[in-house]
Design a protein around this motif. Structure first.
Motif, PDB file in Angstrom:
ATOM      1  N   SER A   4     -11.176 -10.539  -2.012  1.00 60.44           N
ATOM      2  CA  SER A   4     -11.571 -10.136  -0.664  1.00 60.44           C
ATOM      3  C   SER A   4     -13.004 -10.557  -0.366  1.00 60.44           C
ATOM      4  O   SER A   4     -13.294 -11.083   0.705  1.00 60.44           O
ATOM      5  N   ALA A   5     -13.900 -10.341  -1.336  1.00 56.75           N
ATOM      6  CA  ALA A   5     -15.317 -10.610  -1.096  1.00 56.75           C
ATOM      7  C   ALA A   5     -16.060 -10.716  -2.414  1.00 56.75           C
ATOM      8  O   ALA A   5     -15.587 -10.258  -3.460  1.00 56.75           O
TER       9      ALA A   5
ATOM     10  N   ASP B   8     -23.144  -3.976  -1.187  1.00 52.62           N
ATOM     11  CA  ASP B   8     -23.693  -4.325   0.119  1.00 52.62           C
ATOM     12  C   ASP B   8     -25.183  -4.625  -0.028  1.00 52.62           C
ATOM     13  O   ASP B   8     -25.813  -4.277  -1.031  1.00 52.62           O
TER      14      ASP B   8
ATOM     15  N   GLU C  62     -17.703 -12.732   2.520  1.00 51.51           N
ATOM     16  CA  GLU C  62     -16.387 -12.289   2.944  1.00 51.51           C
ATOM     17  C   GLU C  62     -15.512 -13.534   3.038  1.00 51.51           C
ATOM     18  O   GLU C  62     -15.740 -14.394   3.878  1.00 51.51           O
TER      19      GLU C  62
ATOM     20  N   HIS D 267     -10.749 -14.521   6.382  1.00 49.60           N
ATOM     21  CA  HIS D 267      -9.667 -13.539   6.498  1.00 49.60           C
ATOM     22  C   HIS D 267      -8.330 -14.198   6.795  1.00 49.60           C
ATOM     23  O   HIS D 267      -7.288 -13.783   6.262  1.00 49.60           O
TER      24      HIS D 267
ATOM     25  N   ASP E 163      -8.323  -4.645   4.724  1.00 46.92           N
ATOM     26  CA  ASP E 163      -8.918  -5.013   3.444  1.00 46.92           C
ATOM     27  C   ASP E 163      -8.598  -3.936   2.425  1.00 46.92           C
ATOM     28  O   ASP E 163      -9.085  -2.807   2.526  1.00 46.92           O
TER      29      ASP E 163
ATOM     30  N   ASP F  55      -9.241  -3.107  -1.300  1.00 44.57           N
ATOM     31  CA  ASP F  55     -10.131  -3.600  -2.347  1.00 44.57           C
ATOM     32  C   ASP F  55      -9.973  -2.740  -3.575  1.00 44.57           C
ATOM     33  O   ASP F  55     -10.299  -1.558  -3.574  1.00 44.57           O
TER      34      ASP F  55
ATOM     35  N   GLY G 256     -12.342  -7.086  -4.723  1.00 42.23           N
ATOM     36  CA  GLY G 256     -13.666  -7.683  -4.650  1.00 42.23           C
ATOM     37  C   GLY G 256     -14.199  -7.984  -6.033  1.00 42.23           C
ATOM     38  O   GLY G 256     -13.621  -7.599  -7.048  1.00 42.23           O
TER      39      GLY G 256
END
Length: 423
Positions: A204-205, A285, A323, A326, A343, A345, A366
């Protein structure tokens, strides 16, 4: 060749008999052997082989200039005494997936390319993803020319000694403009898939992450004759900072690691004059990451002041949160048997909005690890597949993935490539 035979052929290259880990550093003999292996695999399949201006290797099925190409691959270099799977699994799987697609007798409607990006780990020159950063314009030619290894050899010198032209280094927008999608398969560097019971997952990220160099400067002196009260020992400040990094990361729900250190004069009976340590920190983050690094630096300066030590802190590299595209991510999920409305995760990036995964055929997770796919994501649509790692261990000789899981990854990658390039 089968996945097993390719894996067995690549396995001995750059392996240390002492540690059992790998030392495949950029532009060294082991790296040259890996590159020769890639080229031989490409030519044995009748693919068009290319070496780009930054030393990245490409193998093309179809017209490289046609545009909207689908690309897969990873890297073949390693961290010091790293594991066998980090990077090479993606490269070997790309060739194996192509073989599977040919066995299916599919018709390709788009060009397909397999790639080995150079110097992804940054083990020799201290900066990760050099090949993809150069191609994407995230590393300037001037910055690349200033990169040096522990022996003072610059990146251009290393390339030239390995027989490559370093005069071509630089952004490669024309090549990237011809790519419609890049999908990187990688061993999971964590245990999310093992815990969920899945062999393959979708990324996902990538967490924001960076490397900071802490230079603690004190005064060299005799270890046996200098009173403790008279010492300006930078090792004390460094040691306290290591503990502070652990504390700050734990409080923030992030990770922080001092994994590399350089000491001068580095004598058993000498108080150091310089202790240089490198901090690697990652968080879900940007705000959390900033909090951790700010807290570590604040503590380091307090400890340095208390011991009469001078401190310099330099951010050597940084990658913001990535990210993954998508639309491409959701297309992978559709191809592999699941639609993604949100999402979900299950990995390192799990946070607010994380959904249930018990009923998901292909979990979305993630990661705190950086990848070439993350570098390229700002320029082209990118996605990642992860293969289960039962121990979660990575960057270590103990890194492992079972062969049936690897084969499941090959099948998933072949399904994805068929869905993207054969319709």
């Amino acid at each position: 060749m089968t996945f097993h035979s390719m894996w067995a052929e690549l396995l001995p290259i750059g392996r240390s008999s002492a540690s059992g880990g790998y030392r495949r550093f950029a532009w060294t003999g082991a790296d040259a052997d890996c590159r020769a292996w890639f080229k031989a695999q490409a030519e044995s399949r009748g693919l068009t082989y290319e070496l780009d201006r930054n030393g990245n290797q490409w193998a093309w099925l179809g017209d490289p200039t046609a545009g909207d190409a689908v690309v897969t691959g990873s890297h073949l270099d390693s961290v010091p005494d790293g594991g066998a799977f980090d990077g090479p699994l993606g490269v070997v799987s790309s060739f194996a997936a192509l073989d599977e697609l040919r066995a299916r007798q599919v018709t390709f409607t788009k060009p397909l390319a397999l790639v080995n990006f150079g110097d992804e780990e940054g083990a020799r020159f201290g900066l990760a993803c050099v090949g993809s950063r150069l191609a994407a314009g995230q590393l300037t030619v001037e910055q690349a020319h200033r990169l040096t290894d522990a022996d003072g050899i610059t990146l251009p010198q290393a390339m030239e000694r390995a027989g490559y032209d370093a005069g071509t280094l630089g952004p490669d927008p024309e090549r990237l403009a011809r790519i419609g999608a890049f999908v990187e398969l990688h061993v999971e560097q964590g245990r999310a898939l093992d815990l969920s019971g899945d062999r393959v997952g979708i990324a996902s990220a990538i967490w924001p992450h960076g490397r900071w160099r802490f230079d603690f400067r004190g005064e060299a002196n005799h270890a046996g004759t200098t009173r403790l009260a008279d010492r300006r020992d930078p090792m004390l400040s460094y040691a306290e900072t290591v503990l502070a990094a652990r504390r700050e990361a734990r409080l923030a729900g992030a990770v922080a690691t001092f994994g590399k250190i350089s000491v001068e004069p580095n004598g058993v009976n000498a108080i150091p004059s310089l202790v240089r340590g490198w901090l690697d920190s990652r968080a879900a983050d940007q705000q959390t990451l900033d909090t951790v690094v700010t807290g570590v630096e604040k503590a380091a300066r307090e400890y340095a002041d208390a011991h009469g030590i001078e401190l310099d802190v330099v951010r050597e590299s940084f990658t913001p949160v990535v990210e993954f595209d998508h639309a491409l991510r959701d297309e992978l999920a559709r191809i592999l048997g699941r639609d993604t409305d949100t999402d979900t995760d299950t990995g390192a990036g799990a946070g607010k909005g994380a959904g249930k995964v018990a009923d998901l055929k292909v979990p979305v997770l993630g990661t705190g690890a950086g990848h070439d796919a993350g570098i390229l994501s700002g320029t082209i649509p990118t996605a990642m597949l992860f293969v289960r790692n039962p121990t979660g261990v990575s960057h270590s000789p103990a890194e492992y993935a079972a062969e049936d899981d690897c084969v499941a990854g090959v099948t998933a990658l072949a399904d994805v490539l068929e869905g993207l390039a054969c319709r």
